[in-house]
Design an enzyme around this catalytic site. Sequence first.
Site, PDB file in Angstrom:
ATOM      1  N   ASP A 167     -13.092  -2.686  -0.676  1.00 37.30           N
ATOM      2  CA  ASP A 167     -12.652  -3.966  -1.252  1.00 37.30           C
ATOM      3  C   ASP A 167     -13.608  -4.452  -2.349  1.00 37.30           C
ATOM      4  OD1 ASP A 167     -10.349  -4.301   0.319  1.00 37.30           O
ATOM      5  OD2 ASP A 167     -11.486  -5.221   1.944  1.00 37.30           O
ATOM      6  N   THR A 210      -5.979  -3.384   7.494  1.00 42.16           N
ATOM      7  CA  THR A 210      -5.889  -4.733   6.958  1.00 42.16           C
ATOM      8  C   THR A 210      -5.878  -5.739   8.109  1.00 42.16           C
ATOM      9  OG1 THR A 210      -4.690  -6.125   5.397  1.00 42.16           O
ATOM     10  CG2 THR A 210      -3.351  -4.612   6.706  1.00 42.16           C
ATOM     11  N   MET A 242      -8.862 -13.820  -5.398  1.00 45.92           N
ATOM     12  CA  MET A 242      -8.553 -12.591  -4.656  1.00 45.92           C
ATOM     13  C   MET A 242      -7.102 -12.575  -4.183  1.00 45.92           C
ATOM     14  SD  MET A 242     -11.764 -11.505  -2.390  1.00 45.92           S
ATOM     15  CE  MET A 242     -13.423 -11.463  -3.020  1.00 45.92           C
ATOM     16  N   GLY A 266      -5.598 -11.395  -7.716  1.00 44.45           N
ATOM     17  CA  GLY A 266      -6.146 -10.246  -7.008  1.00 44.45           C
ATOM     18  C   GLY A 266      -5.257  -9.021  -6.946  1.00 44.45           C
ATOM     19  N   ASN A 304     -19.427 -22.642   0.004  1.00 42.91           N
ATOM     20  CA  ASN A 304     -18.378 -22.673   1.031  1.00 42.91           C
ATOM     21  C   ASN A 304     -18.144 -24.106   1.481  1.00 42.91           C
ATOM     22  OD1 ASN A 304     -16.566 -21.191   2.756  1.00 42.91           O
ATOM     23  ND2 ASN A 304     -17.918 -21.686   4.475  1.00 42.91           N
ATOM     24  N   SER A 345       0.803  -1.228   0.000  1.00 43.77           N
ATOM     25  CA  SER A 345       0.000   0.000   0.000  1.00 43.77           C
ATOM     26  C   SER A 345       0.838   1.282   0.000  1.00 43.77           C
ATOM     27  CB  SER A 345      -0.973  -0.008   1.184  1.00 43.77           C
ATOM     28  OG  SER A 345      -1.933  -1.033   0.995  1.00 43.77           O
ATOM     29  N   ALA A 381     -21.003 -25.608   4.454  1.00 41.86           N
ATOM     30  CA  ALA A 381     -22.172 -25.151   3.692  1.00 41.86           C
ATOM     31  C   ALA A 381     -23.046 -24.182   4.479  1.00 41.86           C
ATOM     32  CB  ALA A 381     -22.990 -26.366   3.250  1.00 41.86           C
ATOM     33  N   ALA A 382     -23.225 -24.441   5.775  1.00 39.25           N
ATOM     34  CA  ALA A 382     -24.157 -23.628   6.572  1.00 39.25           C
ATOM     35  C   ALA A 382     -23.759 -22.152   6.556  1.00 39.25           C
ATOM     36  CB  ALA A 382     -24.205 -24.154   8.008  1.00 39.25           C
ATOM     37  N   LYS A 416     -10.042  -5.336  10.597  1.00 38.78           N
ATOM     38  CA  LYS A 416     -11.161  -4.715   9.868  1.00 38.78           C
ATOM     39  C   LYS A 416     -12.462  -4.662  10.679  1.00 38.78           C
ATOM     40  CE  LYS A 416      -9.354  -5.723   5.260  1.00 38.78           C
ATOM     41  NZ  LYS A 416      -9.624  -6.257   3.911  1.00 38.78           N
TER      42      LYS A 416
HETATM   43  P1  ATR Z   1     -11.342 -13.955   5.177  1.00 37.97           P
HETATM   44  O1  ATR Z   1     -11.512 -12.744   6.035  1.00 37.97           O
HETATM   45  O2  ATR Z   1     -10.092 -13.968   4.355  1.00 37.97           O
HETATM   46  O3  ATR Z   1     -12.541 -14.246   4.353  1.00 37.97           O
HETATM   47  P2  ATR Z   1     -12.111 -15.964   7.078  1.00 37.97           P
HETATM   48  O4  ATR Z   1     -13.223 -15.092   7.535  1.00 37.97           O
HETATM   49  O5  ATR Z   1     -11.263 -16.692   8.083  1.00 37.97           O
HETATM   50  O6  ATR Z   1     -11.074 -15.151   6.196  1.00 37.97           O
HETATM   51  O7  ATR Z   1     -12.732 -17.003   6.034  1.00 37.97           O
HETATM   52  C1  ATR Z   1     -11.935 -17.960   5.404  1.00 37.97           C
HETATM   53  C2  ATR Z   1     -12.751 -18.621   4.307  1.00 37.97           C
HETATM   54  O8  ATR Z   1     -11.899 -19.473   3.536  1.00 37.97           O
HETATM   55  C3  ATR Z   1     -13.870 -19.493   4.822  1.00 37.97           C
HETATM   56  O9  ATR Z   1     -14.928 -19.441   3.895  1.00 37.97           O
HETATM   57  C4  ATR Z   1     -13.220 -20.884   4.845  1.00 37.97           C
HETATM   58  O10 ATR Z   1     -14.127 -21.958   4.758  1.00 37.97           O
HETATM   59  P3  ATR Z   1     -14.817 -22.558   6.106  1.00 37.97           P
HETATM   60  O11 ATR Z   1     -15.910 -21.599   6.457  1.00 37.97           O
HETATM   61  O12 ATR Z   1     -15.317 -23.888   5.691  1.00 37.97           O
HETATM   62  O13 ATR Z   1     -13.720 -22.605   7.142  1.00 37.97           O
HETATM   63  C5  ATR Z   1     -12.422 -20.796   3.574  1.00 37.97           C
HETATM   64  N1  ATR Z   1     -11.301 -21.762   3.510  1.00 37.97           N
HETATM   65  C6  ATR Z   1     -10.153 -21.727   4.209  1.00 37.97           C
HETATM   66  N2  ATR Z   1      -9.363 -22.742   3.857  1.00 37.97           N
HETATM   67  C7  ATR Z   1     -10.011 -23.448   2.904  1.00 37.97           C
HETATM   68  C8  ATR Z   1      -9.709 -24.607   2.114  1.00 37.97           C
HETATM   69  N3  ATR Z   1      -8.559 -25.271   2.245  1.00 37.97           N
HETATM   70  N4  ATR Z   1     -10.631 -25.018   1.205  1.00 37.97           N
HETATM   71  C9  ATR Z   1     -11.784 -24.354   1.058  1.00 37.97           C
HETATM   72  N5  ATR Z   1     -12.151 -23.254   1.771  1.00 37.97           N
HETATM   73  C10 ATR Z   1     -11.258 -22.802   2.667  1.00 37.97           C
END
Ligand code: ATR
Length: 273
Positions: free
Chosen positions: A101, A61, A216, A240, A150, A16, A153-154, A65
């Site tokens: 973002d 960052t 990203m 990204g 995701n 930045s 899933a939930a 945030k």
């Molecule tokens: P950020 O702020 O970067 O979004 P976060 O809030 O910790 O970070 O979210 C991380 C995301 O990456 C989540 O959607 C996570 O999936 P889960 O909710 O199932 O944990 C996803 N993620 C991290 N590692 C992953 C992997 N190896 N394969 C698929 N999804 C992954």
Amino acid sequence: MDRYAVIGNPIGHSKSPRIHAAFAAQTGQQLRYDALRAPLDGFVATALDFRDGGGRGLNVTVPFKLEAFALADRRTPRAEAAGAVNTLAFGADGILGDNTDGAGILRDITVNLGCPIAGKRVLLLGAGGAARGTVLPLLDAAPAELVVANRTAAKAVDLAAAFATPGRLAPTGCGFAALAGRRFDVVINATSASLADAAPDLPPGLYAPGSLAYDMMYGKGDTPFLAAARAQGAARLADGLGMLVEQAAESFALWRGVRPDTAPVLTALRADL
Ligand code: ATR
């Protein structure tokens, strides 16, 4: 001279300061932009010290945030929707919190990459903060459909439900396995899987002819997600780095009222990766 900074922890490798110095030089704005490392338990104190020393604004960052969101006296609608703040502006009337973002990624996809979202089938991977900040800008761009998927899933179902508004396209949420047999024109990776040098475990056949795979994350060469997308036949690949430069430009425009030209800055950063 007006002072700005990016605040985070860690912050050593932030691009930045270089990006904003280039914007300032290009637009003839007199400002100084530094990198500020706040202790993990000291975000608010560090941010307010910076303001009280004359600082005009901060980019925020990882991992601050959400704390920046709470610190703001007023927030833009896009910051409210994202649930996170990456840009603070200190003014006589208090602290404004914004989130640039989502606008950054949309501008990178639609302007820099020339890929309109309108009418497209869009798949957003992930349900964390990065994904949340992207949902509203994507919906505003009027895709034909928006699926949030995701690993858990939930969380995708909950995130999609949070953006269901009567009278407009509602995103749907699901796990990765439920994507089998579906096809998309734009697939955006907002998971943090690349940090662990992994790609989301997706079913094959998701990429429609002419589709764009967008990560990203960025780095030299393909990220794991982009390597997998290439193998799956995605027609176009983008990382990204453009989003990084575009979110910075959006912050710069908020602070200075001038929109810099991002293309030369992006080219220079790419050359140094
Ligand atoms: P950020 O702020 O970067 O979004 P976060 O809030 O910790 O970070 O979210 C991380 C995301 O990456 C989540 O959607 C996570 O999936 P889960 O909710 O199932 O944990 C996803 N993620 C991290 N590692 C992953 C992997 N190896 N394969 C698929 N999804 C992954």
